[in-house]
Design a protein around this motif. Sequence first.
Motif, PDB file in Angstrom:
ATOM      1  N   TYR A 170      26.143  -7.821  30.951  1.00  0.00           N
ATOM      2  CA  TYR A 170      27.388  -8.226  30.265  1.00  0.00           C
ATOM      3  C   TYR A 170      28.316  -7.033  30.061  1.00  0.00           C
ATOM      4  O   TYR A 170      29.537  -7.165  30.138  1.00  0.00           O
ATOM      5  N   ALA A 171      27.752  -5.877  29.796  1.00  0.00           N
ATOM      6  CA  ALA A 171      28.589  -4.675  29.635  1.00  0.00           C
ATOM      7  C   ALA A 171      29.329  -4.382  30.941  1.00  0.00           C
ATOM      8  O   ALA A 171      30.522  -4.061  30.945  1.00  0.00           O
ATOM      9  N   ASP A 172      28.624  -4.536  32.060  1.00  0.00           N
ATOM     10  CA  ASP A 172      29.237  -4.372  33.386  1.00  0.00           C
ATOM     11  C   ASP A 172      30.403  -5.333  33.577  1.00  0.00           C
ATOM     12  O   ASP A 172      31.486  -4.950  34.040  1.00  0.00           O
ATOM     13  N   MET A 173      30.083  -6.584  33.184  1.00  0.00           N
ATOM     14  CA  MET A 173      31.080  -7.644  33.334  1.00  0.00           C
ATOM     15  C   MET A 173      32.337  -7.318  32.532  1.00  0.00           C
ATOM     16  O   MET A 173      33.464  -7.449  33.003  1.00  0.00           O
ATOM     17  N   LEU A 174      32.091  -6.835  31.287  1.00  0.00           N
ATOM     18  CA  LEU A 174      33.215  -6.472  30.411  1.00  0.00           C
ATOM     19  C   LEU A 174      34.063  -5.387  31.042  1.00  0.00           C
ATOM     20  O   LEU A 174      35.289  -5.430  31.026  1.00  0.00           O
ATOM     21  N   LYS A 175      33.357  -4.415  31.626  1.00  0.00           N
ATOM     22  CA  LYS A 175      34.044  -3.273  32.233  1.00  0.00           C
ATOM     23  C   LYS A 175      34.973  -3.745  33.363  1.00  0.00           C
ATOM     24  O   LYS A 175      36.104  -3.306  33.482  1.00  0.00           O
ATOM     25  N   ARG A 176      34.476  -4.678  34.158  1.00  0.00           N
ATOM     26  CA  ARG A 176      35.248  -5.119  35.338  1.00  0.00           C
ATOM     27  C   ARG A 176      36.366  -6.082  34.985  1.00  0.00           C
ATOM     28  O   ARG A 176      37.500  -5.909  35.355  1.00  0.00           O
ATOM     29  N   TRP A 177      35.982  -7.155  34.226  1.00  0.00           N
ATOM     30  CA  TRP A 177      36.982  -8.202  34.005  1.00  0.00           C
ATOM     31  C   TRP A 177      37.379  -8.394  32.542  1.00  0.00           C
ATOM     32  O   TRP A 177      38.251  -9.168  32.221  1.00  0.00           O
ATOM     33  N   GLY A 178      36.741  -7.715  31.669  1.00  0.00           N
ATOM     34  CA  GLY A 178      36.914  -7.937  30.232  1.00  0.00           C
ATOM     35  C   GLY A 178      38.340  -7.704  29.749  1.00  0.00           C
ATOM     36  O   GLY A 178      38.804  -8.373  28.829  1.00  0.00           O
ATOM     37  N   ARG A 179      39.016  -6.692  30.359  1.00  0.00           N
ATOM     38  CA  ARG A 179      40.360  -6.376  29.880  1.00  0.00           C
ATOM     39  C   ARG A 179      41.330  -7.525  30.064  1.00  0.00           C
ATOM     40  O   ARG A 179      42.165  -7.793  29.221  1.00  0.00           O
ATOM     41  N   ASP A 180      41.214  -8.226  31.220  1.00  0.00           N
ATOM     42  CA  ASP A 180      42.200  -9.261  31.533  1.00  0.00           C
ATOM     43  C   ASP A 180      41.725 -10.657  31.152  1.00  0.00           C
ATOM     44  O   ASP A 180      42.514 -11.494  30.721  1.00  0.00           O
ATOM     45  N   ASN A 181      40.423 -10.898  31.322  1.00  0.00           N
ATOM     46  CA  ASN A 181      39.940 -12.264  31.120  1.00  0.00           C
ATOM     47  C   ASN A 181      39.326 -12.432  29.728  1.00  0.00           C
ATOM     48  O   ASN A 181      38.255 -11.926  29.397  1.00  0.00           O
ATOM     49  N   GLU A 182      40.063 -13.177  28.911  1.00  0.00           N
ATOM     50  CA  GLU A 182      39.646 -13.335  27.515  1.00  0.00           C
ATOM     51  C   GLU A 182      38.336 -14.120  27.395  1.00  0.00           C
ATOM     52  O   GLU A 182      37.487 -13.810  26.565  1.00  0.00           O
ATOM     53  N   ALA A 183      38.192 -15.135  28.239  1.00  0.00           N
ATOM     54  CA  ALA A 183      36.993 -15.980  28.189  1.00  0.00           C
ATOM     55  C   ALA A 183      35.738 -15.160  28.510  1.00  0.00           C
ATOM     56  O   ALA A 183      34.715 -15.256  27.817  1.00  0.00           O
ATOM     57  N   VAL A 184      35.879 -14.325  29.547  1.00  0.00           N
ATOM     58  CA  VAL A 184      34.752 -13.467  29.935  1.00  0.00           C
ATOM     59  C   VAL A 184      34.404 -12.526  28.794  1.00  0.00           C
ATOM     60  O   VAL A 184      33.241 -12.329  28.425  1.00  0.00           O
ATOM     61  N   ARG A 185      35.432 -11.948  28.183  1.00  0.00           N
ATOM     62  CA  ARG A 185      35.229 -10.998  27.097  1.00  0.00           C
ATOM     63  C   ARG A 185      34.455 -11.657  25.943  1.00  0.00           C
ATOM     64  O   ARG A 185      33.475 -11.117  25.445  1.00  0.00           O
ATOM     65  N   ASP A 186      34.936 -12.842  25.552  1.00  0.00           N
ATOM     66  CA  ASP A 186      34.284 -13.535  24.425  1.00  0.00           C
ATOM     67  C   ASP A 186      32.822 -13.842  24.738  1.00  0.00           C
ATOM     68  O   ASP A 186      31.940 -13.649  23.908  1.00  0.00           O
ATOM     69  N   GLU A 187      32.626 -14.323  25.978  1.00  0.00           N
ATOM     70  CA  GLU A 187      31.253 -14.692  26.375  1.00  0.00           C
ATOM     71  C   GLU A 187      30.333 -13.459  26.325  1.00  0.00           C
ATOM     72  O   GLU A 187      29.218 -13.501  25.785  1.00  0.00           O
ATOM     73  N   ALA A 188      30.898 -12.351  26.859  1.00  0.00           N
ATOM     74  CA  ALA A 188      30.089 -11.126  26.911  1.00  0.00           C
ATOM     75  C   ALA A 188      29.783 -10.628  25.503  1.00  0.00           C
ATOM     76  O   ALA A 188      28.640 -10.279  25.183  1.00  0.00           O
ATOM     77  N   ILE A 189      30.791 -10.620  24.652  1.00  0.00           N
ATOM     78  CA  ILE A 189      30.577 -10.119  23.283  1.00  0.00           C
ATOM     79  C   ILE A 189      29.538 -10.989  22.576  1.00  0.00           C
ATOM     80  O   ILE A 189      28.616 -10.484  21.916  1.00  0.00           O
ATOM     81  N   GLU A 190      29.689 -12.277  22.749  1.00  0.00           N
ATOM     82  CA  GLU A 190      28.742 -13.229  22.137  1.00  0.00           C
ATOM     83  C   GLU A 190      27.316 -12.957  22.608  1.00  0.00           C
ATOM     84  O   GLU A 190      26.371 -12.835  21.808  1.00  0.00           O
ATOM     85  N   ALA A 191      27.179 -12.839  23.937  1.00  0.00           N
ATOM     86  CA  ALA A 191      25.835 -12.644  24.509  1.00  0.00           C
ATOM     87  C   ALA A 191      25.237 -11.313  24.077  1.00  0.00           C
ATOM     88  O   ALA A 191      24.059 -11.235  23.704  1.00  0.00           O
ATOM     89  N   ILE A 192      26.073 -10.266  24.102  1.00  0.00           N
ATOM     90  CA  ILE A 192      25.560  -8.941  23.715  1.00  0.00           C
ATOM     91  C   ILE A 192      25.098  -8.972  22.259  1.00  0.00           C
ATOM     92  O   ILE A 192      24.024  -8.466  21.901  1.00  0.00           O
TER      93      ILE A 192
END
Length: 451
Positions: free
Chosen positions: A254-276
């Motif tokens: 999820y940290a990887d995911m945040l690094k790649r798409w987290g800045r632009d994609n809000e849904a991805v960011r929320d999902e990653a933060i939740e999961a982490i």
Amino acid sequence: MTLRARFTLFTVFWLIFILILYNIFVYFFVIRVTTRGELQLLANKADLVVEALRKQGMSRYDDPKLLTDMYNANEMLRIVLKDKGVVNKVGIDKELLNLPLGNPSALKSESLQVNGQRIIFLTVPLYEDGTLVGAVEGARRLTVLDSYIQILVSVLAATSAGAIVVAIFGTYWFTSRMTGPISQMVQTMREIDRSGKLHRVKLNGREESVELQQLVRAFNEMIDRLDRTIEHQKQFVADASHELKTPLTVIGSYADMLKRWGRDNEAVRDEAIEAIGKETERLQKLTRSMLTLAEAEQDDWVSVSRFNVTSVVKELAEMLGTTFARDIRVHSSNQSVPMRGDKDKIRQLLLILIDNAIKYSKEPIDVRVRQDKTGVKLEVTDYGIGIPEGEIPYLFERFYRVDSARHRLTGGSGLGLSIAKRIIDLHEGSVDVFSKPSSGTTISIHFPRTL
Ligand code: ATP
Ligand code: MG
């Protein structure tokens, strides 16, 4: 000093001591008995002379026939008169003939040393009409006797030396046999120390003493136990690493995911933060459980006091019921059920059981507290998914979960029941599990009465 040397020295020392005493006794006993025999011979002769003199009316002291009958090469006989000195004598041994005159007044025998040779000297007083007139004196060399004594001394010395040599070798052999297993154990211990691998001591079939067999057996049992403990630890470390790996991998991805798409994609960011967040919580719970298990290994983990179990159960049920919005019913045989134990640990035990009941069921939960003559019984019953019969024996093993896939959702680490088991063991209690898949589970714990 080695045990073997000490044992040998001890035995040999005592043997020498006993032999010395024995030899001294034999030596003096033999000398006494034989000397007495020789003396008796001489005394008989002197008596005969006195007898003959008496027969001839205590006259003719100088009659050679009186003494010549008694003649013996190793002897000397003489008649001594108080006023005239030696009046009659027989013998060829100059040394014997030149012996100084004795005191005629009393019957007397003595043992003398002349030029290193033993001689017995006898004085028999002569009376004429009740007055002392002189004495018959006799002396005899103990040459034959002395040579026998010499033989005796050599025989005693030879047998004693033989006995000591046999004792030294015998004790040495015996103690070698006896201490063999001990040195074998020492060797095994050194080998364990050097290689870091546990070995058992092998008894090589010989019939050792019972104590040594017990020692070796106790040592081997200890090795087996250590072996099991080490195996257990290894397994635990392997399982723990495995358990830690999954949440860490999830967090990492999820940290990887945040690094790649987290800045632009809000849904991805929320999902990653939740999961982490969730995985971190799981990790925290896991490490907490692992720490508890490590602490539980210590003997002073429990601090015993007297408390009321019912109030602990009620308070806990209310707290968990409110937190998880579940119906937890408490049935107690008595308002107050006293128990001796560690209150906090019993609370923790109940928490683990009720937590499972909450996690693995949806219906209300029953908690029963009962007191009888034998002790206190605690029972937690749920009407949930249940446990297949074949899995029940493994429930209390560390990291054991009935269906691991399912627990990614419920978030269990599989350590709860092993902590519970440790608490039950430390309170000398016993546990039974009654469960039927899809109809529910009852975990029943019994603590024996301790006053
Ligand atoms: P933890 O308690 O450490 O969070 P956990 O609940 O998975 O994790 P344990 O409490 O040790 O671990 O239980 C071991 C397993 O036994 C559980 O994973 C579950 O599969 C099964 N189990 C325990 N209690 C119940 C229950 N009341 N009903 C059904 N299954 C249960
Ligand atoms: Mg649990």
